[in-house]
Scaffold this active site. Structure first.
Site: not given
Ligand code: KIV
Length: 263
Positions: A44-45, A83, A112, A114, A181
């Protein structure tokens, strides 16, 4: 012919060969990364480096599906991770409904998510319904506003113990690997050795099971800011700017197109 990684080959790599993950947001770049990288993350960056936003929070499910389809089209022999954007997995049923969209509308191999211990029940719900999950612990970009910035993790003993608990909870919930991260290198190493699944680091030192970088950072294309952990393998922005300047000059001077570019 590139041999596509599977969940099983990714898991078997732990402790043997470091895994290489890179982000991609489109078919063109994905096709260039396919032969060198084990896994491609549609992160999602993309909301920052592709859509020009200041953080990842406004990325949508529709955006992620669109870019994941494009990456899958460009890298048919790659293991692809989609993501899950902010707000799409806050409860079990939303998480499953949105992950099913990823599996039904794209060729991605996993999603993915978080979060650590607090997200374990959601990861468990997904994995027990046939969705492969890659976890993401440590510095969580989707928590940037609630945490008041991007904060390196693992600076205290309590944080170290909590990261180990997070990794174990995500592993126990059925995730096949996880990203760690922005964690102090010695702590990330301890986390990696506390679980049996591969731990892929970003800004978390060398002693984990693999590395991931955002492609626009490592190719020097994203100039807004460069985190300490990024290595720029090429000054992509300079190369692109010089080439486009030359093109513009040649159009203006009528040096381009020439005979060979003409029908
Ligand atoms: O969105 C992303 O690119 C990521 C990486 C930073 C791991 O989650």
């Amino acid at each position: 012919m590139i041999k596509k990684m599977t969940i099983s080959s990714i898991q078997k790599a732990k402790g043997k060969t470091p895994l290489v993950m890179i982000t991609a947001y489109d078919a063109l770049f994905a096709s260039l990364f396919e032969s060198s990288c084990d896994m491609i993350l549609v992160g999602d960056s993309l909301n920052m480096s592709f859509a020009g936003k200041s953080d990842t929070l406004s990325a949508t499910m529709e955006q992620m599906l669109y870019h994941t389809k494009a990456v899958c089209n460009g890298a048919k022999n790659s293991f692809i991770i989609c993501d899950m954007p902010f707000g799409t997995y806050t409860n079990k049923s939303d998480a499953l409904m949105n992950s099913i969209k990823v599996f039904q509308q794209t060729e991605a191999d996993c999603v993915k998510i978080e979060g650590g211990t607090e997200k374990a029940d959601i990861v468990k719900h997904l994995t027990s319904n046939g969705i492969a999950v890659c976890g993401h612990i440590g510095l969580l970009p989707q928590s940037v506003r609630s945490e008041g910035g991007y904060k390196v993790k693992g600076k205290t003993n309590a944080e170290c113990l909590s990261l180990i608990a997070d990794a174990r909870a995500i592993e126990d919930a059925g995730a096949f690997c996880l990203v760690i991260e922005g964690v102090k290198a010695d702590v990330a190493e301890e986390v990696a050795s506390s679980v049996d699944i591969p731990v892929i680091g970003i800004g978390s030192g060398a002693n984990v099971d693999g590395q991931v970088l955002v492609f626009s950072d490592m190719l020097g294309l994203f100039e807004e800011f460069t985190p300490k952990f990024v290595k720029k393998y090429v000054d992509g922005a300079k190369i692109v700017r010089e080439a486009v300047d030359k093109y513009a000059d040649e159009v203006k001077s009528k040096e381009f197109p020439q005979e060979i570019h003409t029908y």
